[in-house]
Design a protein around this motif. Sequence first.
Motif, mmCIF file in Angstrom:
data_model
loop_
_atom_site.group_PDB
_atom_site.id
_atom_site.type_symbol
_atom_site.label_atom_id
_atom_site.label_comp_id
_atom_site.label_asym_id
_atom_site.label_seq_id
_atom_site.Cartn_x
_atom_site.Cartn_y
_atom_site.Cartn_z
ATOM 1 N N ILE A 76 0.826 -1.216 0.087
ATOM 2 C CA ILE A 76 0.080 -0.189 -0.089
ATOM 3 C C ILE A 76 0.827 1.106 0.069
ATOM 4 N N ARG A 80 0.701 4.089 -2.797
ATOM 5 C CA ARG A 80 0.309 5.521 -2.905
ATOM 6 C C ARG A 80 1.319 6.325 -3.390
ATOM 7 N N THR A 85 -2.611 7.575 -4.473
ATOM 8 C CA THR A 85 -3.931 6.922 -3.742
ATOM 9 C C THR A 85 -3.570 5.352 -3.668
ATOM 10 N N SER A 86 -4.372 4.672 -2.745
ATOM 11 C CA SER A 86 -4.400 3.374 -2.405
ATOM 12 C C SER A 86 -5.641 2.747 -3.006
ATOM 13 N N ILE A 87 -6.759 3.646 -3.325
ATOM 14 C CA ILE A 87 -7.970 3.081 -3.621
ATOM 15 C C ILE A 87 -8.397 3.524 -5.018
ATOM 16 N N GLY A 88 -9.046 2.615 -5.807
ATOM 17 C CA GLY A 88 -9.727 2.858 -6.954
ATOM 18 C C GLY A 88 -9.004 2.064 -8.137
ATOM 19 N N ALA A 92 -5.191 0.145 -8.187
ATOM 20 C CA ALA A 92 -5.320 -1.392 -8.257
ATOM 21 C C ALA A 92 -4.025 -1.885 -9.214
ATOM 22 N N VAL A 167 -10.425 -4.568 -1.485
ATOM 23 C CA VAL A 167 -9.590 -3.746 -0.504
ATOM 24 C C VAL A 167 -9.904 -2.293 -1.428
ATOM 25 N N GLY A 168 -10.914 -2.031 -2.017
ATOM 26 C CA GLY A 168 -11.513 -0.861 -2.535
ATOM 27 C C GLY A 168 -11.036 -0.692 -4.105
ATOM 28 N N GLY A 169 -10.370 -1.661 -4.621
ATOM 29 C CA GLY A 169 -9.905 -1.606 -5.973
ATOM 30 C C GLY A 169 -10.776 -1.368 -7.226
ATOM 31 N N ASP A 174 -15.388 -5.184 -6.540
ATOM 32 C CA ASP A 174 -15.852 -4.211 -5.561
ATOM 33 C C ASP A 174 -17.334 -3.994 -5.639
#
Length: 221
Positions: A76, A80, A85-88, A92, A167-169, A174
């Motif tokens: 993670i 970042r 970022t680590s989301i989206g 991913a 994990v929010g990818g 999702d």
Amino acid sequence: MSPELINLIVQATGESLYMVGIAALLGTAFGLPLGVFLATSRKGELFSAPAINRVLGIVVNATRSTPFIILVVAIIPFTRLVAGTSIGSTAAIVPLVIASTPFIARLVEAAIREVDGGLIETASSFGASPLQIVFKVLIPEALPGLLLALTLAVVSLLGYSAMVGAVGGGGLGDLGIRYGYQRFMPEMMLAVVVVLIALVQLVQSAGDYLARRVNRRLRHR
């Protein structure tokens, strides 16, 4: 199923294809030369470098043996750093590339090693350089196997892209978790599974078709 849910499925499918497409391109860009080097760098081979071969082999095996979901969480901070970022879906792509590169490298290595060693000896006797042998002998002769290997890699990436949704990818994974599991909508979960199966069948059929065509050309040239 309502038009709103259908739109969500279409959007999630687009996100999954975006993740898998970019990850497959980058994974191939890194994994193909790595696999060729692993297949040609043992003692006495074209690019003889046994020590480097062993080190790279250990790194590749260590990365491949790490469960994907653990890999996603473990990197993670790096994600970042690269993506901001680590989301989206864009974030991913980072773990998808890291996971697919060693996988593709081993598949490429196996395909290259299937090439008849006599062809390499013949090319060397005509004065071909190691790079010429790679690009004019090894890769063309191994092309059907390489296409099947990349097909397998893309199919695996589709599965990974669904996993990264945990994990929010983003993407189909999702969507399945947020709606199918958390909101108790089995029809949404079923739709996600059907779309994933359809994508896998499409990719596998296309890869098999291309490999057969290339194989026929090699046999009739």
